[in-house]
Design an enzyme around this catalytic site. Structure first.
Site, PDB file in Angstrom:
ATOM      1  N   HIS A  76      78.731 -57.621  21.622  1.00 18.78           N
ATOM      2  CA  HIS A  76      78.353 -56.683  20.562  1.00 18.78           C
ATOM      3  C   HIS A  76      77.775 -55.428  21.204  1.00 18.78           C
ATOM      4  CE1 HIS A  76      78.363 -59.331  16.796  1.00 18.78           C
ATOM      5  NE2 HIS A  76      78.969 -60.011  17.743  1.00 18.78           N
ATOM      6  N   TYR A 205      70.641 -55.942  10.307  1.00 20.76           N
ATOM      7  CA  TYR A 205      69.222 -56.222  10.071  1.00 20.76           C
ATOM      8  C   TYR A 205      68.825 -55.347   8.893  1.00 20.76           C
ATOM      9  CZ  TYR A 205      68.824 -58.512  14.669  1.00 20.76           C
ATOM     10  OH  TYR A 205      68.963 -59.358  15.748  1.00 20.76           O
ATOM     11  N   PRO A 294      62.147 -64.571  15.632  1.00 23.89           N
ATOM     12  CA  PRO A 294      63.558 -64.393  16.008  1.00 23.89           C
ATOM     13  C   PRO A 294      64.111 -62.987  15.769  1.00 23.89           C
ATOM     14  CG  PRO A 294      63.374 -65.619  13.942  1.00 23.89           C
ATOM     15  CD  PRO A 294      61.985 -65.427  14.448  1.00 23.89           C
ATOM     16  N   LYS A 298      64.859 -62.293  21.272  1.00 23.60           N
ATOM     17  CA  LYS A 298      64.410 -62.316  22.674  1.00 23.60           C
ATOM     18  C   LYS A 298      64.217 -63.725  23.231  1.00 23.60           C
ATOM     19  CE  LYS A 298      64.521 -58.406  24.032  1.00 23.60           C
ATOM     20  NZ  LYS A 298      65.905 -58.675  23.990  1.00 23.60           N
ATOM     21  N   TYR A 386      66.308 -54.320  22.937  1.00 22.97           N
ATOM     22  CA  TYR A 386      67.191 -55.347  22.377  1.00 22.97           C
ATOM     23  C   TYR A 386      68.175 -55.847  23.435  1.00 22.97           C
ATOM     24  CZ  TYR A 386      69.779 -57.759  18.651  1.00 22.97           C
ATOM     25  OH  TYR A 386      70.362 -58.708  17.856  1.00 22.97           O
TER      26      TYR A 386
END
Ligand code: PHB
Length: 394
Positions: A76, A205, A294, A298, A386
């Site tokens: 991704h 998200y 979550p 990580k 991220y």
């Protein structure tokens, strides 16, 4: 009857941290024994999240043909942050030249277990560790009961607790089974697996007035999604229609592709860092040492970073009798752990709606989200964290 086993490194926990550590140590010629309370089937079938940083995938590549991260997992290059009815892509590839891999943890565990067993590793399932003795001595011991209910004592030059958030080894390091810094959150995630085609090609998200939702994927035919819920929620209390309408309401502007829901669970989470990561010849890594919510994806990556540091420190200690790296292990690991704690807390608080949030809080949160997506510096911070800060050398 007590069986006594002697090894160089006793590793408690056959999760990603424990298995990866034994793999790296074996590469340096250091023998270890890995034990886990669960059966192999339980370990391989417990569904866990799965965002791997590029560094984690590169480390799994060292398993050779056993790693399926690049073939079964998918790369991704960005995520979408969605709020106020609009999606905003955070383009990792453009911002930081890196990506992440969606590859569920239990799949990575299947690879690690297969590789360890093929390498002739001493890996024992169904072993319940009761305590670790003599942490400060030259030969600490793991006292356990094996799958046949016989007592098992493992004597080692070093003991590693990679035994998850309910770690038994932690008590030998911190002096208590809890000793650490905590933060609880007034919400949890309601997770589902559904048989449906993907609703999006990247993770979404989403912040909405009704709370947070995450749209994730598993395969072309199975999708994973979550929405914010009360920590006490009963996963079976909602009908499928109610689950879909809760999810749909939390990703305004996106139409989810619905399908039969074949698994549902409520995931409670908290932030935790143990007060101590090492005492004498015992150390804790991964979830035994820290847990993160979550939202920042990580968890497993942070465990891998701990393991890289500990691997080098153990090589210096056990091969060269050099104690400097093991003496510096906790301080070195904690620097990254607290950065990841901050990032995970930040993503969580920016995207969820606290039950007691005021109008001020809601509007401030939208201001925060806009400050991130409208600024290249803001997007770059998110992308760097991220996709993962550089790993220590293996
Ligand atoms: C998941 O796919 O289960 C997943 C992905 C990203 C997260 C958490 C969970 O931040």
């Amino acid at each position: 009857m007590t069986a006594t086993v002697r090894t160089r490194v006793a590793i408690v926990g056959a999760g990603p941290a424990g298995l990866l550590l034994s793999h790296l140590l074996a590469g340096a010629g250091i023998e270890s024994v890995v034990v886990d309370q669960r059966t192999r089937e339980q370990i391989e079938s417990t569904i866990r999240a799965g965002i791997l940083e590029q560094g984690t995938v590169e480390l799994l590549d060292t398993l050779g043909e056993f790693s399926r991260a690049r073939t079964v997992g998918s790369r991704h290059d960005g995520i979408e942050l969605r709020f106020a009815g609009h999606g905003h892509r955070i383009d990792f590839a453009e911002l930081v030249g890196r990506g992440v891999w969606l590859y569920p943890q239990h799949e990575a565990l299947k690879d690690l277990i297969a590789a360890r067993l093929a390498g002739g590793q001493d890996l024992r399932f169904g072993v319940t560790v009761e305590r670790v003795e003599d942490a400060d001595g030259a030969l600490p011991r793991v006292v356990a009961v094996d799958a046949d209910r016989e007592e098992l004592v493992i004597e080692a030059d070093f003991v590693v607790g990679a035994d998850g958030s309910r770690s038994v080894v932690r008590a030998a390091v911190t002096g208590s089974s809890t000793g650490g810094y905590f933060r609880e959150y007034p919400f949890a995630w309601f997770g589902i697996l559904t048989e449906a085609p993907p609703s999006a090609h990247e993770l979404i998200y989403s912040n909405s007035p009704d709370g947070f939702a995450l749209v994730s994927q598993r395969s072309p035919t199975v999708q994973r999604m979550y929405f914010q819920c009360d920590p006490e929620a009963d996963p079976n209390a909602l009908t499928e229609e109610e689950v879909w309408s809760a999810l749909q309401a939390r990703v305004p502007g996106t139409t989810l592709v619905e399908g039969p829901i074949f698994q549902r669970d409520v995931l409670r989470f908290r932030s935790f860092v143990a007060h101590e990561l090492r005492k004498g010849r015992v150390a804790i890594v991964g979830d035994a040492a820290h847990t993160v919510p979550p939202t920042g994806a990580k968890g497993m990556n942070l465990a891998v970073a701990d393991v890289l540091l500990l691997n080098r420190a153990l090589q210096a200690l056990l091969l060269e009798d050099d104690e400097r790296l093991i003496d510096g292990f906790a301080d070195a690991a904690l620097k990254r752990i607290w950065k990841a704690q901050h990032f995970s807390w930040w993503m969580t608080s920016m995207l969820h709606v606290a039950p007691d949030a005021s109008d001020f809080d809601r509007l401030r949160q939208l201001g925060e989200l806009r400050s991130v997506v409208e600024s290249e510096a803001g997007r770059t911070y998110l992308a760097e964290a991220y996709t993962g800060w550089p790993f220590p050398a293996p």
